[in-house]
Write a protein that holds these residues in place. Structure first.
Motif, PDB file in Angstrom:
ATOM      1  N   ILE A 178      15.308   5.032  13.855  1.00 12.88           N
ATOM      2  CA  ILE A 178      14.105   5.629  13.274  1.00 12.88           C
ATOM      3  C   ILE A 178      13.763   4.810  12.040  1.00 12.88           C
ATOM      4  CG2 ILE A 178      13.094   7.722  12.264  1.00 12.88           C
ATOM      5  CD1 ILE A 178      15.333   9.296  13.777  1.00 12.88           C
ATOM      6  N   ASP A 179      12.500   4.501  11.862  1.00 12.75           N
ATOM      7  CA  ASP A 179      12.077   3.688  10.724  1.00 12.75           C
ATOM      8  C   ASP A 179      11.439   4.507   9.611  1.00 12.75           C
ATOM      9  OD1 ASP A 179      12.490   0.818  11.841  1.00 12.75           O
ATOM     10  OD2 ASP A 179      11.394   1.873  13.421  1.00 12.75           O
ATOM     11  N   ILE A 180      10.723   5.554   9.979  1.00 13.32           N
ATOM     12  CA  ILE A 180       9.983   6.376   9.025  1.00 13.32           C
ATOM     13  C   ILE A 180      10.161   7.844   9.398  1.00 13.32           C
ATOM     14  CG2 ILE A 180       7.687   6.916   8.086  1.00 13.32           C
ATOM     15  CD1 ILE A 180       6.765   4.162   9.152  1.00 13.32           C
ATOM     16  N   PHE A 181      10.283   8.713   8.399  1.00 13.15           N
ATOM     17  CA  PHE A 181      10.134  10.142   8.646  1.00 13.15           C
ATOM     18  C   PHE A 181       9.442  10.758   7.442  1.00 13.15           C
ATOM     19  CE2 PHE A 181      14.299   9.911   6.587  1.00 13.15           C
ATOM     20  CZ  PHE A 181      14.341  11.006   5.727  1.00 13.15           C
ATOM     21  N   LYS A 214      11.428  -2.555   6.948  1.00 18.82           N
ATOM     22  CA  LYS A 214      11.073  -1.789   5.752  1.00 18.82           C
ATOM     23  C   LYS A 214       9.691  -2.174   5.219  1.00 18.82           C
ATOM     24  CE  LYS A 214      15.799  -0.901   4.070  1.00 18.82           C
ATOM     25  NZ  LYS A 214      16.553  -1.677   5.062  1.00 18.82           N
ATOM     26  N   GLN A 215       9.415  -3.466   5.154  1.00 17.54           N
ATOM     27  CA  GLN A 215       8.125  -3.888   4.603  1.00 17.54           C
ATOM     28  C   GLN A 215       6.976  -3.424   5.489  1.00 17.54           C
ATOM     29  OE1 GLN A 215       7.529  -5.780   1.551  1.00 17.54           O
ATOM     30  NE2 GLN A 215       5.613  -4.719   2.052  1.00 17.54           N
ATOM     31  N   GLU A 216       7.146  -3.589   6.800  1.00 17.39           N
ATOM     32  CA  GLU A 216       6.096  -3.161   7.720  1.00 17.39           C
ATOM     33  C   GLU A 216       5.867  -1.653   7.609  1.00 17.39           C
ATOM     34  OE1 GLU A 216       7.893  -6.925   9.377  1.00 17.39           O
ATOM     35  OE2 GLU A 216       8.621  -5.128   8.374  1.00 17.39           O
ATOM     36  N   ALA A 217       6.962  -0.904   7.461  1.00 15.13           N
ATOM     37  CA  ALA A 217       6.843   0.544   7.296  1.00 15.13           C
ATOM     38  C   ALA A 217       6.083   0.876   6.013  1.00 15.13           C
ATOM     39  CB  ALA A 217       8.228   1.187   7.276  1.00 15.13           C
ATOM     40  N   PHE A 218       6.423   0.159   4.945  1.00 19.40           N
ATOM     41  CA  PHE A 218       5.748   0.381   3.664  1.00 19.40           C
ATOM     42  C   PHE A 218       4.261   0.071   3.780  1.00 19.40           C
ATOM     43  CE2 PHE A 218       4.136  -1.156  -0.405  1.00 19.40           C
ATOM     44  CZ  PHE A 218       4.443  -0.081  -1.230  1.00 19.40           C
ATOM     45  N   ALA A 260      17.389   7.432   2.913  1.00 22.12           N
ATOM     46  CA  ALA A 260      16.117   6.836   2.506  1.00 22.12           C
ATOM     47  C   ALA A 260      16.329   5.565   1.697  1.00 22.12           C
ATOM     48  CB  ALA A 260      15.315   7.843   1.696  1.00 22.12           C
ATOM     49  N   ALA A 261      15.542   4.555   1.995  1.00 22.61           N
ATOM     50  CA  ALA A 261      15.596   3.295   1.251  1.00 22.61           C
ATOM     51  C   ALA A 261      14.968   3.468  -0.129  1.00 22.61           C
ATOM     52  CB  ALA A 261      14.858   2.208   2.023  1.00 22.61           C
ATOM     53  N   ASP A 262      15.446   2.720  -1.089  1.00 26.84           N
ATOM     54  CA  ASP A 262      14.855   2.687  -2.418  1.00 26.84           C
ATOM     55  C   ASP A 262      13.575   1.844  -2.352  1.00 26.84           C
ATOM     56  OD1 ASP A 262      14.175   2.388  -5.067  1.00 26.84           O
ATOM     57  OD2 ASP A 262      16.146   1.699  -5.737  1.00 26.84           O
ATOM     58  N   VAL A 263      12.436   2.481  -2.598  1.00 26.43           N
ATOM     59  CA  VAL A 263      11.165   1.772  -2.486  1.00 26.43           C
ATOM     60  C   VAL A 263      10.586   1.408  -3.858  1.00 26.43           C
ATOM     61  CG1 VAL A 263      10.600   2.804  -0.259  1.00 26.43           C
ATOM     62  CG2 VAL A 263       9.878   3.959  -2.365  1.00 26.43           C
ATOM     63  N   THR A 264      11.398   1.528  -4.903  1.00 30.29           N
ATOM     64  CA  THR A 264      10.904   1.292  -6.270  1.00 30.29           C
ATOM     65  C   THR A 264      10.239  -0.068  -6.400  1.00 30.29           C
ATOM     66  OG1 THR A 264      12.744   2.640  -7.093  1.00 30.29           O
ATOM     67  CG2 THR A 264      11.534   1.316  -8.706  1.00 30.29           C
TER      68      THR A 264
END
Length: 427
Positions: A102-105, A334-338, A120-124
């Motif tokens: 799963i990439d996003i929830f 991660k980048q594509e999800a962001f 969850a990844a740190d998106v700071t």
């Protein structure tokens, strides 16, 4: 006809391209060639899996699906959305523990920041490099960071606030010229509405009754005081706890609550749609739900839960929250999800979602609120204290069911304030 469809498709692709760059450059997630954003470097054929908290028939889902389709058209990256509904809150951890890709929830932003933060990844850094924080409500960002030592693990969207939603026409018919700022003034408003022949207030069991008691406790004690009350079982030691219970009991004993309250959800809030009741304490999704359930056309008003004499908090404090996006720590994209999430929480898509379900825009650049919730805007801008949902009454897993049972008994007038304190002191 064919030419028209082609032009519309090209316009959709261009719109997403603009949204992807509207907040600045993207950050460093998955591998991206120097000088290119994640969307520009993305190769077609990639598929991201997104577990959504919405059902496919809901307004939010329709807007998100449109954004996913546009993102795929612009980048070649497919967003495979699995509509899990509210059960995603219970499903996500077991699925990720079992190795599901799963990439996003999405879920409540505090749930992600707190309970699900390890997934969850740190998106700071991505948020900073994209300039996205400039488009986010500071109270949501700071609250989310507070759970993870300053790290941001969620991207909030569809914010909400809570307070009293009321029917303006009923207030006018009762001769009420201003909204109450204190609890005593609220009692006067209730008396005027009752005299005009309508139910002043109503509530549903569960969240509805918890909000009433939680708010009244917090006005006397503040958020930290309520948590101390619960976690250290100080109910009998804190006089304000009994006073808050007496206040809520008064609303029911004086006939200021509908005879059906506390009702089964959503029967209580639907009373506003059927023209039976004037006020309801709930979150800002209520106007949309009432319209969906009853088809009513109401001119909605709003005011924060009133202050109390000698209390700690006033109208600057509220349950302010949001839904939130998490990018899964183990995701390869991660980048594509962001990049995709950014198209949802900013610009035209964010505004479209707000308009579709009468919710507060997430992007602070979208300053025009839907009419149904616009009454909350001036108060929302002045809110400096963020309460937990139900001011924490549902946070302690050991006690929350016992607390809720005592709250329901108090609201049903099966026990009085003394009985309420005695029941919780026994915990």
């Amino acid at each position: 006809m064919k030419k028209s469809k082609l032009l519309r498709a090209l316009c959709g692709v261009c719109a997403v391209g603009m949204m992807l760059t509207a907040c600045g450059g993207t950050g460093t997630g998955s591998s991206t060639p120097a000088g290119e954003s994640g969307s520009q470097a993305a190769s077609s054929g990639k598929t991201l899996t997104y577990w959504s908290m919405w059902n496919s028939t809901e307004g939010q889902a329709k807007v998100i699906q449109e954004a996913a389709d546009a993102y795929e058209a612009a980048t070649g990256i497919k967003i495979n959305i699995e509509w899990k509904g509210r059960d995603v809150k219970n499903l996500i951890a077991p699925a990720l523990d079992a190795g599901e890709k799963i990439d996003i929830f999405d879920q409540d932003y505090v749930f992600i920041s707190n309970t699900a933060s390890k997934y969850a990844a740190d998106v700071t850094q991505m948020v900073e490099e994209a300039g996205l924080e400039e488009h986010m409500l500071p109270v949501l960002v700071e609250t989310a960071k507070s759970y993870n030592d300053g790290a941001l693990k969620v991207i909030p969207y569809q914010p909400y606030t809570s307070g009293v939603w009321y029917n303006k026409a009923m207030f006018e018919a009762a001769g009420i010229e201003k909204v109450p700022a204190t609890f005593d003034e609220l009692l006067d408003v209730c008396e005027a509405l009752k005299a005009s022949g309508v139910n002043p207030m109503t509530c549903d069991q569960g969240d509805g009754t918890a909000l009433l008691v939680g708010y009244q406790l917090a006005r006397y004690l503040g958020q930290d005081g309520v948590l101390d009350l619960i976690n250290n079982t100080k109910w009998a030691e804190v006089p304000e706890a009994k006073k808050a219970a007496e206040d809520i009991h008064t609303l029911f004993a004086n006939g200021y609550m509908s005879e059906y309250a506390p009702a089964n959800y959503p029967d209580g809030q639907n009373e506003l749609g059927y023209g039976e009741t004037a006020m309801l304490l709930q979150a800002s999704w209520v106007p949309n739900e009432v319209v969906q359930n009853t088809g009513a056309e109401i001119e909605w008003g709003f005011f924060p839960w009133p202050a109390v004499e000698g209390g700690v908090d006033g109208v600057e404090a509220a349950m302010v929250g949001a839904q939130g996006y998490a990018i899964v720590e183990t995701s390869e994209y991660k980048q594509e999800a962001f990049d995709f999430i950014k198209t949802v929480v900013t610009g035209e898509t964010d505004l479209k979602m707000a308009q579709a379900v009468s919710s507060i825009p997430a992007d602070t650049a979208n300053t025009e609120w839907p009419q149904a919730v616009s009454g909350a805007e001036p108060y929302f801008k002045e809110m400096t204290k963020s309460y937990l949902w139900a001011v924490g009454l549902q946070e302690n897993g050991n006690y929350k069911d016992y607390i809720q049972e005592a709250i329901n008994q108090l609201c049903k007038q099966e026990i009085d304030a003394t009985g309420f304190i005695d029941a919780l002191s026994d915990l």
